[in-house]
Design a protein around this motif. Sequence first.
Motif, PDB file in Angstrom:
ATOM      1  N   LEU A 111       0.816  -1.218   0.000  1.00  0.00           N
ATOM      2  CA  LEU A 111       0.000   0.000   0.000  1.00  0.00           C
ATOM      3  C   LEU A 111       0.851   1.271   0.000  1.00  0.00           C
ATOM      4  O   LEU A 111       0.324   2.381   0.038  1.00  0.00           O
ATOM      5  CB  LEU A 111      -0.934   0.022   1.224  1.00  0.00           C
ATOM      6  N   GLY A 112       2.160   1.096   0.021  1.00  0.00           N
ATOM      7  CA  GLY A 112       3.040   2.268  -0.006  1.00  0.00           C
ATOM      8  C   GLY A 112       3.008   3.082   1.284  1.00  0.00           C
ATOM      9  O   GLY A 112       3.377   4.257   1.305  1.00  0.00           O
ATOM     10  N   ILE A 113       2.577   2.440   2.392  1.00  0.00           N
ATOM     11  CA  ILE A 113       2.485   3.164   3.664  1.00  0.00           C
ATOM     12  C   ILE A 113       3.870   3.314   4.294  1.00  0.00           C
ATOM     13  O   ILE A 113       4.554   2.321   4.531  1.00  0.00           O
ATOM     14  CB  ILE A 113       1.544   2.412   4.634  1.00  0.00           C
ATOM     15  N   ARG A 114       4.280   4.581   4.538  1.00  0.00           N
ATOM     16  CA  ARG A 114       5.635   4.812   5.019  1.00  0.00           C
ATOM     17  C   ARG A 114       5.704   5.339   6.445  1.00  0.00           C
ATOM     18  O   ARG A 114       6.773   5.441   7.016  1.00  0.00           O
ATOM     19  CB  ARG A 114       6.350   5.822   4.113  1.00  0.00           C
ATOM     20  N   ASN A 115       4.576   5.782   7.007  1.00  0.00           N
ATOM     21  CA  ASN A 115       4.631   6.342   8.365  1.00  0.00           C
ATOM     22  C   ASN A 115       3.257   6.264   9.037  1.00  0.00           C
ATOM     23  O   ASN A 115       2.280   5.819   8.432  1.00  0.00           O
ATOM     24  CB  ASN A 115       5.146   7.784   8.328  1.00  0.00           C
ATOM     25  N   LEU A 116       3.214   6.723  10.293  1.00  0.00           N
ATOM     26  CA  LEU A 116       1.982   6.644  11.091  1.00  0.00           C
ATOM     27  C   LEU A 116       0.813   7.366  10.437  1.00  0.00           C
ATOM     28  O   LEU A 116      -0.299   6.854  10.408  1.00  0.00           O
ATOM     29  CB  LEU A 116       2.219   7.274  12.469  1.00  0.00           C
ATOM     30  N   ASP A 117       1.087   8.579   9.936  1.00  0.00           N
ATOM     31  CA  ASP A 117       0.005   9.365   9.328  1.00  0.00           C
ATOM     32  C   ASP A 117      -0.622   8.606   8.166  1.00  0.00           C
ATOM     33  O   ASP A 117      -1.844   8.564   8.025  1.00  0.00           O
ATOM     34  CB  ASP A 117       0.537  10.712   8.815  1.00  0.00           C
ATOM     35  N   GLU A 118       0.249   8.016   7.339  1.00  0.00           N
ATOM     36  CA  GLU A 118      -0.273   7.297   6.175  1.00  0.00           C
ATOM     37  C   GLU A 118      -1.020   6.032   6.596  1.00  0.00           C
ATOM     38  O   GLU A 118      -2.007   5.653   5.964  1.00  0.00           O
ATOM     39  CB  GLU A 118       0.868   6.971   5.204  1.00  0.00           C
ATOM     40  N   GLU A 125      -9.669   5.247   5.513  1.00  0.00           N
ATOM     41  CA  GLU A 125     -10.209   5.068   4.160  1.00  0.00           C
ATOM     42  C   GLU A 125     -10.505   3.596   3.858  1.00  0.00           C
ATOM     43  O   GLU A 125     -10.787   3.239   2.716  1.00  0.00           O
ATOM     44  CB  GLU A 125      -9.222   5.644   3.126  1.00  0.00           C
ATOM     45  N   GLN A 126     -10.404   2.756   4.881  1.00  0.00           N
ATOM     46  CA  GLN A 126     -10.747   1.331   4.784  1.00  0.00           C
ATOM     47  C   GLN A 126      -9.966   0.622   3.673  1.00  0.00           C
ATOM     48  O   GLN A 126     -10.496  -0.219   2.969  1.00  0.00           O
ATOM     49  CB  GLN A 126     -12.261   1.169   4.575  1.00  0.00           C
ATOM     50  N   ARG A 127      -8.712   0.986   3.540  1.00  0.00           N
ATOM     51  CA  ARG A 127      -7.883   0.348   2.522  1.00  0.00           C
ATOM     52  C   ARG A 127      -7.144  -0.874   3.060  1.00  0.00           C
ATOM     53  O   ARG A 127      -6.657  -1.697   2.300  1.00  0.00           O
ATOM     54  CB  ARG A 127      -6.865   1.360   1.974  1.00  0.00           C
ATOM     55  N   LEU A 128      -7.037  -0.969   4.413  1.00  0.00           N
ATOM     56  CA  LEU A 128      -6.282  -2.080   4.990  1.00  0.00           C
ATOM     57  C   LEU A 128      -6.972  -3.428   4.767  1.00  0.00           C
ATOM     58  O   LEU A 128      -6.322  -4.457   4.678  1.00  0.00           O
ATOM     59  CB  LEU A 128      -6.083  -1.852   6.491  1.00  0.00           C
ATOM     60  N   ARG A 129      -8.305  -3.376   4.681  1.00  0.00           N
ATOM     61  CA  ARG A 129      -9.042  -4.643   4.579  1.00  0.00           C
ATOM     62  C   ARG A 129      -8.768  -5.376   3.269  1.00  0.00           C
ATOM     63  O   ARG A 129      -9.147  -6.513   3.115  1.00  0.00           O
ATOM     64  CB  ARG A 129     -10.534  -4.418   4.808  1.00  0.00           C
ATOM     65  N   HIS A 130      -8.102  -4.693   2.326  1.00  0.00           N
ATOM     66  CA  HIS A 130      -7.757  -5.367   1.073  1.00  0.00           C
ATOM     67  C   HIS A 130      -6.438  -6.123   1.155  1.00  0.00           C
ATOM     68  O   HIS A 130      -6.062  -6.833   0.236  1.00  0.00           O
ATOM     69  CB  HIS A 130      -7.714  -4.361  -0.078  1.00  0.00           C
ATOM     70  N   VAL A 131      -5.732  -5.934   2.270  1.00  0.00           N
ATOM     71  CA  VAL A 131      -4.479  -6.675   2.445  1.00  0.00           C
ATOM     72  C   VAL A 131      -4.807  -8.049   3.009  1.00  0.00           C
ATOM     73  O   VAL A 131      -5.629  -8.163   3.927  1.00  0.00           O
ATOM     74  CB  VAL A 131      -3.542  -5.924   3.419  1.00  0.00           C
ATOM     75  N   GLY A 133      -5.252 -11.209   5.036  1.00  0.00           N
ATOM     76  CA  GLY A 133      -5.128 -11.481   6.464  1.00  0.00           C
ATOM     77  C   GLY A 133      -5.646 -10.344   7.338  1.00  0.00           C
ATOM     78  O   GLY A 133      -5.721 -10.483   8.547  1.00  0.00           O
ATOM     79  N   LEU A 134      -5.983  -9.200   6.756  1.00  0.00           N
ATOM     80  CA  LEU A 134      -6.505  -8.089   7.549  1.00  0.00           C
ATOM     81  C   LEU A 134      -7.978  -7.871   7.216  1.00  0.00           C
ATOM     82  O   LEU A 134      -8.445  -8.247   6.145  1.00  0.00           O
ATOM     83  CB  LEU A 134      -5.731  -6.799   7.257  1.00  0.00           C
ATOM     84  N   GLY A 135      -8.698  -7.229   8.166  1.00  0.00           N
ATOM     85  CA  GLY A 135     -10.115  -6.975   7.931  1.00  0.00           C
ATOM     86  C   GLY A 135     -10.545  -5.685   8.601  1.00  0.00           C
ATOM     87  O   GLY A 135      -9.697  -4.917   9.078  1.00  0.00           O
ATOM     88  N   ALA A 136     -11.859  -5.478   8.658  1.00  0.00           N
ATOM     89  CA  ALA A 136     -12.390  -4.250   9.264  1.00  0.00           C
ATOM     90  C   ALA A 136     -11.952  -4.147  10.729  1.00  0.00           C
ATOM     91  O   ALA A 136     -11.626  -3.071  11.224  1.00  0.00           O
ATOM     92  CB  ALA A 136     -13.908  -4.246   9.166  1.00  0.00           C
ATOM     93  N   ARG A 137     -11.946  -5.311  11.413  1.00  0.00           N
ATOM     94  CA  ARG A 137     -11.548  -5.336  12.813  1.00  0.00           C
ATOM     95  C   ARG A 137     -10.104  -4.859  12.985  1.00  0.00           C
ATOM     96  O   ARG A 137      -9.794  -4.078  13.888  1.00  0.00           O
ATOM     97  CB  ARG A 137     -11.720  -6.770  13.343  1.00  0.00           C
ATOM     98  N   SER A 138      -9.210  -5.297  12.067  1.00  0.00           N
ATOM     99  CA  SER A 138      -7.814  -4.875  12.185  1.00  0.00           C
ATOM    100  C   SER A 138      -7.699  -3.353  12.037  1.00  0.00           C
ATOM    101  O   SER A 138      -6.899  -2.715  12.721  1.00  0.00           O
ATOM    102  CB  SER A 138      -6.929  -5.519  11.116  1.00  0.00           C
ATOM    103  N   GLU A 139      -8.513  -2.793  11.145  1.00  0.00           N
ATOM    104  CA  GLU A 139      -8.458  -1.331  10.962  1.00  0.00           C
ATOM    105  C   GLU A 139      -8.799  -0.618  12.264  1.00  0.00           C
ATOM    106  O   GLU A 139      -8.120   0.318  12.665  1.00  0.00           O
ATOM    107  CB  GLU A 139      -9.420  -0.906   9.843  1.00  0.00           C
ATOM    108  N   GLU A 140      -9.860  -1.108  12.936  1.00  0.00           N
ATOM    109  CA  GLU A 140     -10.247  -0.489  14.214  1.00  0.00           C
ATOM    110  C   GLU A 140      -9.133  -0.631  15.252  1.00  0.00           C
ATOM    111  O   GLU A 140      -8.784   0.327  15.933  1.00  0.00           O
ATOM    112  CB  GLU A 140     -11.495  -1.177  14.772  1.00  0.00           C
ATOM    113  N   ASN A 141      -8.608  -1.858  15.356  1.00  0.00           N
ATOM    114  CA  ASN A 141      -7.564  -2.099  16.363  1.00  0.00           C
ATOM    115  C   ASN A 141      -6.341  -1.244  16.101  1.00  0.00           C
ATOM    116  O   ASN A 141      -5.738  -0.699  17.027  1.00  0.00           O
ATOM    117  CB  ASN A 141      -7.156  -3.573  16.361  1.00  0.00           C
TER     118      ASN A 141
END
Length: 574
Positions: A111-118, A125-131, A133-141
């Motif tokens: 996802l090109g994420i380089r730091n905390l802000d990103e 923006e709910q983009r983590l759930r596309h990785v 092993g990750l889901g909506a719950r991981s985004e919240e956590n």
Amino acid sequence: MKNLELAWILAEIGDLLELQGENPFKVRAYRRAARAIELLPEDIEAVWRRGELGRIEGIGKALEEKIDEWLSTGVMTYYEELRRQLPPGLRELTRVPGVGPKLAQRLYQELGIRNLDELEAACREQRLRHVKGLGARSEENILRGIERLRRQMERFPLGLALPVAQQLVRALAEFPSVQRVAIAGSLRRGRETVGDVDIVASSADPASVMDEFVRTPGVEQVLARGDTKASIVLKMGLQVDLRVVRDDQFAAALHHFTGSKEHNVALRELAQAKGLKISEYGIVRVDEGEPLAVATEADVFAAVGLPCIPPELREDGSEIAAAREGRLPALITLGDIKGDLHVHSEWSDGLHSIEAMALAARERGYEYIAITDHSPSLSVARGLDPSRLEEQLEEIARLNRRLDGIRILTGCEVDILRDGSLDLPDEILARLDVVVASVHSAMNLDEAEMTERIVAAMRNPHVDIIGHPTGRILGRREPYAVDMERIIAVAAETGTCLEINASPDRLDLKDVHARWARERGVMIVINTDAHSTDGLDQMAYGVTVARRAWLGKADVLNCLSWPELKARLKDGRR
Ligand code: DGT
Ligand code: CA
Ligand code: CA
Ligand code: ZN
């Protein structure tokens, strides 16, 4: 002095290597070297010019070459290359609970994420759930983790800020126009974390001191620069405030900027009632406007009729009432400590031999040291089973016959298993001088279960000490859920001691809990949990916590001489 900058670089290399999934020994080697350089009492360049870099603990041939390159050219190629391979913000990501080095790497690559802000933006923006092993719950956590991490990152642990501040103070003290200089603020009060570092200096030529100060190596940013006050931010993110005053104002300024704010307010009220006005510039009689001579901090307190209150007690104002009523404790000092009762040797996960640890204890003026290696269930730490422990007892007996001036006590740090039972049989524990019992596994039990687990260990007739009673790691791991009131009550009932673990990333028990314990008649023991000879020096941090807990030497187990200690240990009493 370049010590800090170098320490910071080496620590960053450790983090970068960890992110790359490098071998943990290599990672630890860099961190250990960083720490050794941070604690080095002299200028690293001086050591280098004498060709003695290799004599610093933890600096081998390979590191020596890298440091040599950096000191002679200003560049460390290895470090620059690592930084090119990974963006620096990635290190922060691994500090978010649930994001390890592997996930951080994947988030970067996918996802090109380089730091905390990103990372925060990606979660929102709910983009983590596309990785995978990750889901909506991981985004919240992860969002919750980021929030907690940001709160923690605003404050620096004592163990990181103090060596940095001491080094700055040493550098300022060498500057010719500086007359006096000292650490103030929460750091001088010994708080476990500090918001920033405060330094107070006196000089007849403040502008020149400021010039020197803002040129400190490792400065990232100068926030403010006046003639009496300057603020800088070091590369590690730590802010340092310097105030420079005339020498006759130094003691009053030092008192003012040591705080706490609540202490200052309470002291000013008391002064007002006596017709005095205390400020950062000094003390004046309100009616005459005449300033009082204030040469030392003791003069500030004497002006209002009080004995000098140690900085560690200057917190909520209740210390002023205690001082008025003659109830200030005679606080423990480092010199009162007669030994260390929780250290590791190379027999488990320590770095050095029992003999080396004993000699290092002797060098520090101790009367005894207990070797408390891990028990078998901690297999990652090469915990000792009964037969190896048996061998260790023989080795200690041999060493005690051979060594003068130090007594090695036998012991172990036995694991408190999930059900509250211990990881070594009672027959073995009964033969040891000192038994420390600690929790190292299943830390997520609920409060009732965790409390009863530790209570069960305290009820064991051989357990003398509960090690790091809440398991916290500052900035990294929350304390486990435990009912401290009950732990303290059972400790009092069973005569079990509670540890102040002096390792600066633990400081566990913390000051408030240690103070409760003392009030209820529980003996505290201050141990370093050293895994190497230089780890013994961390005792000073534990003593600071004890002072903040109002402890005197009579409250602390390892201030006893060996015969007294023996009589106080559970098996020694029989
Ligand atoms: P920290 O940096 O958050 O860990 O805590 P401190 O206590 O070091 O606070 P800091 O750095 O803001 O200020 C240093 C000392 O200066 C503080 O302990 C007391 C004094 N001080 C600062 N602001 C005030 C104030 O508004 N009133 C009074 N009476 N004293 C103050
Ligand atoms: Ca401060
Ligand atoms: Ca400050
Ligand atoms: Zn330990």
